[in-house]
Motif scaffolding. Structure first.
Motif: not given
Length: 426
Positions: A231-248, A180-191
């Motif tokens: 939108r970002e927060f909700n999409d990030d939550v969805a990305v995390l749920a996918h990453a748990v399944k996809a990457y263990g 979080d301590e960087t200049d640019e935010p991370q988008t959901p695809p980047e996350l």
């Protein structure tokens, strides 16, 4: 494996005097049927400014837990550590925030980037994940760009994590990665791409702190587009749920909101998302408790009020020096800072109103609050004079601390408008 609870809340305690007052807010919330794990956090920078040691955080927390008979999980966070600073935290922390912000943007080895792109062809294309506001479209160029920007940071996180594991033992600590301590935010695809890189480093990351769009200034409300944050927060939550399944990655993986104290306008958004999705969250605060100490001393009057005013006047005279380390996370209009003569005329309750974060109060001054937020080392210089006043005014100071965390933070995050808890948090 030690796992983080579904709901957790980071509390800073600059001078290690308010652990019991902080803990009372969690016990009060538990009476409403919702359990949130307290996580005491203090960074190496804060220890350096105050002149304290990491062990003091654990000792204060353990004493509070024993005093209140608290029988739920709690943790001590080695906040924003790297390889150079982690050693003193290893014996006394079970939660480690791996801060790799300085490595973000530094060029990675091209061969490593090529290998990552070849390994993760599943990232390329249009991804329709459950819970997304819209499908994610990721190109090979996107994967290369994100890998180039974040790969060195994820490799550094891996190095820190492996060192901690070599000392603490695999599975005996909670790992958080801070971006979080960087200049640019991370988008959901980047996350999502970052999570794939963290998985490749075999980091059992349990919480991740991305940088969201908007300003997360210290100790005051969020400044930005609320609809975009939602939108970002909700999409990030969805990305995390996918990453748990996809990457263990660990099933408990959840978002961490840093500089989360006093982001009142965001709490309903976060709460509604948690209620709808069943996701967990970690929200981190720090200087809020130190400000409540100043408020309590002001309310106490006498010597407490006198020292609170002295600290403000000194801060006013040393604005540049005190603000420099926090320039990216404060926004102070100096023309709105009252001068020393004006402050000297205020009684205790009036001075407290300047600082206490109740936006509807016309006397509240966000500029004063932010300046004092970053001025805790002025109190540290006062030494025993300050801490003795905390002890002699323990009751009134503690009331401010408990009320702030419970009323303005925990209730807003975990209890809806109808007074119903969003879940058990078990």
């Amino acid at each position: 494996m030690l796992t983080i609870e579904k709901y957790s809340f980071g509390v800073g305690d600059r001078f290690a005097h308010q652990a019991a007052a902080q803990l009372r807010s969690f016990t009060r919330l538990a009476e409403k049927g919702i359990h949130v794990a307290p996580v005491w956090n203090k960074s190496n920078r804060e220890h350096t400014f105050v002149g304290s040691e990491p062990q003091s955080v654990y000792d204060a927390a353990a004493a509070a837990v024993e005093k209140l008979g608290f029988d739920r999980p709690w943790h001590v966070d080695a906040d924003h550590i790297g390889l150079k600073t982690v050693e003193p935290f290893l014996p006394c922390s079970d939660f480690f925030t791996l801060d790799v912000a300085d490595s973000i943007g530094k060029p990675a080895d091209q061969a490593d980037i090529d290998a990552f792109v070849a390994k993760h062809s599943e990232l390329i294309g249009t991804l329709e994940l459950e819970g997304l506001s819209a499908p994610l479209t990721i190109t090979e160029e996107d994967v290369r760009r994100v890998a180039g920007q974040y790969m060195l940071a994820t490799k550094e996180a891996g190095e820190i994590d492996r060192h901690i594991a070599s000392v603490k033992g695999e599975g005996n600590y909670i790992a958080e990665v801070s971006m979080d301590e960087t200049d640019e935010p991370q988008t959901p695809p980047e996350l999502l791409i970052i999570l794939a890189m963290l998985a490749d480093e075999n980091i059992r990351v349990q919480t991740i702190a991305p940088k969201f769009t908007g300003r997360f200034n210290k100790g005051v409300d969020y400044v930005g587009d609320l609809a975009q944050f939602e939108r970002e927060f909700n999409d990030d939550v969805a990305v995390l749920a996918h990453a748990v399944k996809a990457y263990g990655l660990p099933e408990v993986l959840k978002l961490s909101v840093h500089s989360g104290s006093d982001k009142f306008s965001l709490y309903p958004i976060i709460r509604d998302c948690l209620k709808r999705t069943g996701a967990g969250v970690h929200l981190k605060t720090a200087g809020t408790t130190w400000l409540e100490e100043i408020i309590g001393l002001a309310e106490a009057g006498g010597d407490g009020l006198a020292l609170a005013k002295e600290i403000y006047v000194y801060a006013l005279e040393h604005v540049d020096e005190l603000c420099a380390p926090y320039a990216s996370v404060i926004d102070i209009d100096r023309s709105q800072l009252p001068d020393s003569a004006a402050v000297e005329k205020l009684d205790g309750p009036a001075f407290a109103e300047l600082i206490r974060h109740i936006p509807s109060n016309p006397n509240f001054n966000a500029n004063v609050r932010q300046l004092l937020h970053v001025s805790f080392k002025v109190a540290a210089k006062a030494g025993a004079r300050y801490t003795d006043l905390l002890e002699s005014n323990e009751e009134i100071v503690g009331q401010q601390v408990t009320q702030n965390i419970y009323d303005r933070h925990l209730l807003a995050l975990f209890i809806d408008e109808d007074g119903k808890a969003i879940g058990t948090g078990a």
